[in-house]
Scaffold this active site. Structure first.
Site, PDB file in Angstrom:
ATOM      1  N   CYS A  10     -82.955 -52.784  44.969  1.00 52.43           N
ATOM      2  CA  CYS A  10     -83.458 -53.086  43.617  1.00 52.43           C
ATOM      3  C   CYS A  10     -84.375 -51.956  43.136  1.00 52.43           C
ATOM      4  O   CYS A  10     -85.379 -51.623  43.784  1.00 52.43           O
ATOM      5  CB  CYS A  10     -84.212 -54.417  43.627  1.00 52.43           C
ATOM      6  SG  CYS A  10     -85.072 -54.750  42.084  1.00 52.43           S
ATOM      7  N   ASP A  36     -90.914 -47.863  30.207  1.00 50.45           N
ATOM      8  CA  ASP A  36     -89.450 -47.913  30.256  1.00 50.45           C
ATOM      9  C   ASP A  36     -88.922 -46.484  30.197  1.00 50.45           C
ATOM     10  O   ASP A  36     -89.412 -45.656  29.427  1.00 50.45           O
ATOM     11  CB  ASP A  36     -88.918 -48.732  29.074  1.00 50.45           C
ATOM     12  CG  ASP A  36     -87.467 -49.115  29.253  1.00 50.45           C
ATOM     13  OD1 ASP A  36     -87.190 -50.320  29.394  1.00 50.45           O
ATOM     14  OD2 ASP A  36     -86.597 -48.221  29.261  1.00 50.45           O
ATOM     15  N   HIS A 106     -88.366 -59.037  34.303  1.00 49.81           N
ATOM     16  CA  HIS A 106     -89.313 -58.134  33.640  1.00 49.81           C
ATOM     17  C   HIS A 106     -89.479 -58.547  32.189  1.00 49.81           C
ATOM     18  O   HIS A 106     -88.569 -59.082  31.573  1.00 49.81           O
ATOM     19  CB  HIS A 106     -88.856 -56.669  33.719  1.00 49.81           C
ATOM     20  CG  HIS A 106     -87.443 -56.445  33.274  1.00 49.81           C
ATOM     21  ND1 HIS A 106     -86.359 -56.729  34.068  1.00 49.81           N
ATOM     22  CD2 HIS A 106     -86.936 -55.960  32.111  1.00 49.81           C
ATOM     23  CE1 HIS A 106     -85.245 -56.435  33.430  1.00 49.81           C
ATOM     24  NE2 HIS A 106     -85.563 -55.973  32.228  1.00 49.81           N
TER      25      HIS A 106
HETATM   26  P1  5GP Z   1     -82.992 -55.101  30.701  1.00 48.62           P
HETATM   27  O1  5GP Z   1     -81.798 -54.681  29.916  1.00 48.62           O
HETATM   28  O2  5GP Z   1     -82.608 -55.462  32.110  1.00 48.62           O
HETATM   29  O3  5GP Z   1     -83.806 -56.165  30.018  1.00 48.62           O
HETATM   30  O4  5GP Z   1     -83.959 -53.871  30.728  1.00 48.62           O
HETATM   31  C1  5GP Z   1     -83.960 -52.940  31.755  1.00 48.62           C
HETATM   32  C2  5GP Z   1     -84.782 -51.768  31.285  1.00 48.62           C
HETATM   33  O5  5GP Z   1     -85.105 -50.983  32.410  1.00 48.62           O
HETATM   34  C3  5GP Z   1     -84.047 -50.868  30.286  1.00 48.62           C
HETATM   35  O6  5GP Z   1     -84.781 -50.835  29.066  1.00 48.62           O
HETATM   36  C4  5GP Z   1     -84.012 -49.516  30.989  1.00 48.62           C
HETATM   37  O7  5GP Z   1     -84.250 -48.435  30.103  1.00 48.62           O
HETATM   38  C5  5GP Z   1     -85.098 -49.637  32.036  1.00 48.62           C
HETATM   39  N1  5GP Z   1     -84.851 -48.894  33.272  1.00 48.62           N
HETATM   40  C6  5GP Z   1     -83.691 -48.833  33.967  1.00 48.62           C
HETATM   41  N2  5GP Z   1     -83.843 -48.081  35.061  1.00 48.62           N
HETATM   42  C7  5GP Z   1     -85.136 -47.668  35.056  1.00 48.62           C
HETATM   43  C8  5GP Z   1     -85.893 -46.854  35.942  1.00 48.62           C
HETATM   44  O8  5GP Z   1     -85.419 -46.357  36.963  1.00 48.62           O
HETATM   45  N3  5GP Z   1     -87.202 -46.626  35.616  1.00 48.62           N
HETATM   46  C9  5GP Z   1     -87.748 -47.171  34.494  1.00 48.62           C
HETATM   47  N4  5GP Z   1     -89.032 -46.880  34.255  1.00 48.62           N
HETATM   48  N5  5GP Z   1     -87.067 -47.939  33.637  1.00 48.62           N
HETATM   49  C10 5GP Z   1     -85.772 -48.183  33.919  1.00 48.62           C
HETATM   50 ZN    ZN Z   2     -86.540 -56.312  42.844  1.00 51.13          ZN
END
Ligand code: 5GP
Ligand code: ZN
Length: 119
Positions: A10, A36, A106
């Site tokens: 993860c 993000d 998150h």
């Molecule tokens: P979800 O779509 O799951 O609600 O949001 C996931 C968020 O995590 C996305 O906005 C994406 O840009 C961010 N994200 C994905 N991988 C990484 C990472 O490795 N580091 C950071 N800081 N953000 C990430």
């Molecule tokens: Zn996790």
């Protein structure tokens, strides 16, 4: 399946553990906050529980207090980031239709410009 404390594959668990470096802007025993990687607003932070919970749909009754701590941390950071006056948005995506890409619970904390509603 019970939520695990951490999960080796993860990405957010790896950020929590420090295995992947990130600019941690808030950290307590339960919650971390970091930017993000693909911001959609001038302030776009992720509020992440230290404990691995895969999604809102996976959270247990006992995780309700944890989600409360996440919201409290988000509000604290929003204030520190100067967002309290003009406002901000907290978003939790859940599952495929909810647009969840990372399977570790998150809250998106977004602000710094007027945000349109998404659908
Ligand atoms: P979800 O779509 O799951 O609600 O949001 C996931 C968020 O995590 C996305 O906005 C994406 O840009 C961010 N994200 C994905 N991988 C990484 C990472 O490795 N580091 C950071 N800081 N953000 C990430
Ligand atoms: Zn996790």
């Amino acid at each position: 399946m019970a939520p695990e404390k951490s999960k080796s594959d993860c990405i957010f668990c790896k950020i929590v553990s420090g295995e992947i470096a990130s600019n941690i802007i808030y950290h307590d025993a339960y919650v971390i906050v970091f930017p993000d990687i693909n911001p959609v607003a001038p302030v776009h932070l992720l509020v992440v529980p230290v404990k691995h919970v895969a999604s809102l749909a996976e959270m247990k009754e006992a995780d309700a207090a944890l989600v409360g701590k996440m919201v409290a941390a988000a509000n604290k950071v929003a204030k520190e980031q100067g967002l309290a006056k003009n406002g901000y948005r907290l978003t939790i995506n859940c599952g495929a239709d909810g647009g969840q890409l990372v399977q570790h619970l998150h809250i998106h904390l977004m602000g710094g410009r007027p945000l349109k509603w998404v659908n």
